[in-house]
Design a protein around this motif. Structure first.
Motif, mmCIF file in Angstrom:
data_model
loop_
_atom_site.group_PDB
_atom_site.id
_atom_site.type_symbol
_atom_site.label_atom_id
_atom_site.label_comp_id
_atom_site.label_asym_id
_atom_site.label_seq_id
_atom_site.Cartn_x
_atom_site.Cartn_y
_atom_site.Cartn_z
ATOM 1 N N THR A 153 1.011 -1.053 -0.135
ATOM 2 C CA THR A 153 -0.334 0.024 0.222
ATOM 3 C C THR A 153 0.622 1.401 -0.222
ATOM 4 O O THR A 153 0.038 2.566 0.110
ATOM 5 N N LEU A 154 1.955 1.009 0.031
ATOM 6 C CA LEU A 154 2.988 2.078 -0.481
ATOM 7 C C LEU A 154 2.865 2.889 1.232
ATOM 8 O O LEU A 154 2.306 3.802 0.965
ATOM 9 N N ASN A 155 3.395 2.504 2.068
ATOM 10 C CA ASN A 155 3.043 2.893 3.570
ATOM 11 C C ASN A 155 1.210 3.692 3.899
ATOM 12 O O ASN A 155 1.086 4.813 4.510
ATOM 13 N N LEU A 156 0.664 2.890 3.195
ATOM 14 C CA LEU A 156 -0.584 3.057 3.827
ATOM 15 C C LEU A 156 -1.483 4.109 3.017
ATOM 16 O O LEU A 156 -2.408 5.494 3.167
ATOM 17 N N ARG A 157 -0.614 4.960 1.972
ATOM 18 C CA ARG A 157 -1.238 6.065 1.156
ATOM 19 C C ARG A 157 -1.074 5.680 0.143
ATOM 20 O O ARG A 157 -1.239 7.268 -0.988
ATOM 21 N N SER A 158 -0.962 4.539 -1.163
ATOM 22 C CA SER A 158 -1.270 4.738 -1.635
ATOM 23 C C SER A 158 -2.884 4.462 -2.334
ATOM 24 O O SER A 158 -3.622 4.560 -1.216
ATOM 25 N N SER A 159 -3.980 5.326 -3.277
ATOM 26 C CA SER A 159 -5.200 5.015 -3.116
ATOM 27 C C SER A 159 -5.531 3.996 -3.488
ATOM 28 O O SER A 159 -6.592 3.935 -3.222
ATOM 29 N N ILE A 160 -4.916 2.468 -3.386
ATOM 30 C CA ILE A 160 -5.019 1.228 -3.661
ATOM 31 C C ILE A 160 -5.974 0.762 -2.245
ATOM 32 O O ILE A 160 -6.065 -0.178 -1.782
ATOM 33 N N THR A 161 -5.549 1.294 -0.755
ATOM 34 C CA THR A 161 -5.568 1.167 0.345
ATOM 35 C C THR A 161 -6.958 1.409 0.487
ATOM 36 O O THR A 161 -7.367 1.870 0.291
ATOM 37 N N THR A 162 -7.342 0.286 1.201
ATOM 38 C CA THR A 162 -8.878 0.465 2.027
ATOM 39 C C THR A 162 -9.075 0.219 3.042
ATOM 40 O O THR A 162 -8.055 0.144 4.389
ATOM 41 N N GLU A 163 -10.158 0.651 4.358
ATOM 42 C CA GLU A 163 -10.256 0.905 5.676
ATOM 43 C C GLU A 163 -10.112 -0.943 5.695
ATOM 44 O O GLU A 163 -9.528 -0.600 7.301
ATOM 45 N N ARG A 164 -9.648 -1.432 5.307
ATOM 46 C CA ARG A 164 -9.801 -3.133 6.202
ATOM 47 C C ARG A 164 -7.971 -3.268 6.081
ATOM 48 O O ARG A 164 -7.785 -3.692 7.023
ATOM 49 N N ASP A 165 -7.491 -2.601 4.826
ATOM 50 C CA ASP A 165 -6.195 -2.546 5.331
ATOM 51 C C ASP A 165 -5.487 -1.618 6.427
ATOM 52 O O ASP A 165 -4.866 -1.762 7.542
ATOM 53 N N ARG A 166 -5.902 -0.423 6.250
ATOM 54 C CA ARG A 166 -5.483 0.350 7.941
ATOM 55 C C ARG A 166 -5.931 0.062 9.275
ATOM 56 O O ARG A 166 -5.192 -0.196 10.132
ATOM 57 N N ASN A 167 -7.468 -0.805 9.113
ATOM 58 C CA ASN A 167 -7.566 -1.679 10.058
ATOM 59 C C ASN A 167 -6.784 -2.617 11.054
ATOM 60 O O ASN A 167 -5.840 -2.653 12.202
ATOM 61 N N ALA A 168 -6.089 -3.460 9.729
ATOM 62 C CA ALA A 168 -5.407 -4.291 9.702
ATOM 63 C C ALA A 168 -4.157 -4.432 10.315
ATOM 64 O O ALA A 168 -3.897 -4.795 11.077
ATOM 65 N N TYR A 169 -3.837 -2.921 9.835
ATOM 66 C CA TYR A 169 -2.846 -2.763 10.020
ATOM 67 C C TYR A 169 -2.564 -2.141 11.551
ATOM 68 O O TYR A 169 -1.270 -2.435 12.621
ATOM 69 N N SER A 170 -3.407 -0.950 12.356
ATOM 70 C CA SER A 170 -3.424 -0.363 13.586
ATOM 71 C C SER A 170 -3.624 -1.965 13.961
ATOM 72 O O SER A 170 -2.873 -1.799 15.008
ATOM 73 N N GLU A 171 -4.345 -2.834 13.949
ATOM 74 C CA GLU A 171 -4.310 -3.610 15.197
ATOM 75 C C GLU A 171 -3.230 -4.966 15.164
ATOM 76 O O GLU A 171 -2.929 -4.294 16.218
ATOM 77 N N LEU A 172 -2.435 -4.675 13.336
ATOM 78 C CA LEU A 172 -1.665 -5.640 13.891
ATOM 79 C C LEU A 172 -0.394 -4.480 14.582
ATOM 80 O O LEU A 172 0.208 -5.982 15.432
ATOM 81 N N LEU A 173 -0.235 -3.377 14.164
ATOM 82 C CA LEU A 173 0.619 -2.937 15.878
ATOM 83 C C LEU A 173 0.563 -3.128 17.161
ATOM 84 O O LEU A 173 1.465 -3.398 18.248
ATOM 85 N N LYS A 174 -0.888 -3.417 18.101
ATOM 86 C CA LYS A 174 -1.651 -3.134 18.563
ATOM 87 C C LYS A 174 -0.783 -4.724 19.919
ATOM 88 O O LYS A 174 -0.603 -4.519 20.664
ATOM 89 N N ILE A 175 -1.405 -5.654 18.880
ATOM 90 C CA ILE A 175 -1.562 -6.934 19.281
ATOM 91 C C ILE A 175 -0.475 -7.248 19.529
ATOM 92 O O ILE A 175 0.142 -7.954 20.384
ATOM 93 N N GLY A 176 0.607 -6.768 18.374
ATOM 94 C CA GLY A 176 2.043 -7.594 18.009
ATOM 95 C C GLY A 176 2.569 -6.476 19.795
ATOM 96 O O GLY A 176 4.407 -6.988 18.869
#
Ligand SMILES: [Mn+2]
Length: 301
Positions: A153-176
């Motif tokens: 997703t190019l650091n979540l900045r590409s326009s192909i990034t979805t809410e699902r990607d953002r959510n997975a990313y932030s949850e993974l940061l927390k969980i891990g």
């Protein structure tokens, strides 16, 4: 004896999204009691630096197991499957490249999930959550999945990034318990790999496909800062091509630098992007575009 399930990806090169997703999916299948391995016959590209290879989860070696079943992630074009795969033994496909959804409708025994989303790692994260196996998500698995999402997703900045990607990313940061600065560490590690063999890095990511007004050969590279890009080496790589385009995505300033050569290419690119070229061989876009987006624009013109 349980049948062996081999989780694999595409041929030619394996990127971090494929690498991380097949490893994490293997871990999920194992928890579900399956005899699963994750392997690839393809060469790993620069998106998988030592920082990633040194994590405690790695690929299994490619073994020819009798009666193995295959699962393919991050590609659904049967011409690009890892060479281990035979369609007859294929049981599942998970991908985020569109175009082959209908093709697989004729194979009702093969489970498919093909969605236009930023990263396959996001889908694997969602599978782990929905099957209640969050215990798989230790720091190293989280880092793998995060890196796949960051890269694709190019650091979540590409326009192909979805809410699902953002959510997975932030949850993974927390969980891990992964630092929010991990992206700097990851992209710097990839850039170091690129700079170690710059020529190879360009060669490893040239797509040959004629689309609309675009040249047949299109290269792509993602770097932190455009100052590190070596145009002389780029010109050497493309010396044999009559027409070419190189999309250099510079993460720090959020721009795509389109280097090109070939008679008439300047005019074609100015029409395509409705923007004046900066020089006879460079067009700088105000936003970065992935090659697949550039090709989509050219196809739809
Ligand atoms: Mn991918």
């Amino acid at each position: 004896m349980k049948t062996n399930t081999v989780v694999t990806s595409g041929c030619k090169y394996l990127d971090i999204d494929g690498y991380a997703s097949i490893i994490a999916y293997r871990e999920l299948l194992k928890r579900q009691g399956k005899n699963a391995t994750a392997s690839s016959s393809s060469r790993l590209n620069q998106s998988i630096p030592p920082l990633i290879l040194d994590l405690k989860y790695q690929l299994d070696s490619v073994d020819t197991v009798k009666d193995a079943k295959f699962i393919v992630l991050d590609t659904s074009n049967p011409d690009f499957f890892d060479k281990q795969v035979t369609t007859r033994k294929l049981i599942e496909i998970i991908d985020h490249h569109t175009g082959y959804e209908k093709y697989w409708n004729d194979y009702p025994n093969i489970k498919t999930q093909i969605e236009f989303i930023g990263s396959v790692c996001t889908i694997v994260y969602e599978r782990i959550i929905s099957s209640n196996h969050t215990e798989i998500l230790d720091t190293d698995i989280c880092k793998l999945l995060i890196a796949g999402i960051l890269d694709n997703t190019l650091n979540l900045r590409s326009s192909i990034t979805t809410e699902r990607d953002r959510n997975a990313y932030s949850e993974l940061l927390k969980i891990g318990d992964v630092s929010s600065d991990f992206y700097v560490e990851y992209f710097s590690a990839c850039e170091s790999e690129i700079l170690k063999d710059f020529t190879r890095a360009i060669k490893d990511d040239i797509k040959i496909e004629k689309v609309g007004a675009l040249p047949e050969a299109i290269g792509q590279m993602v770097i932190l800062n455009i100052d590190r890009f070596d145009t002389a080496k780029m010109k050497q790589v493309f010396a044999d091509y009559p027409e070419w385009l190189m999309n250099v995505i510079s993460l720090e300033d959020g721009k795509s630098y389109l280097y090109f050569d070939g008679i008439g290419m300047r005019k074609k690119l100015e029409e395509l992007f409705n923007k004046k070229c900066n020089t006879d061989s460079l067009l700088i876009l105000d936003d970065f575009l992935l090659r697949k987006q550039i090709m989509k624009i050219a196809r739809e013109m």
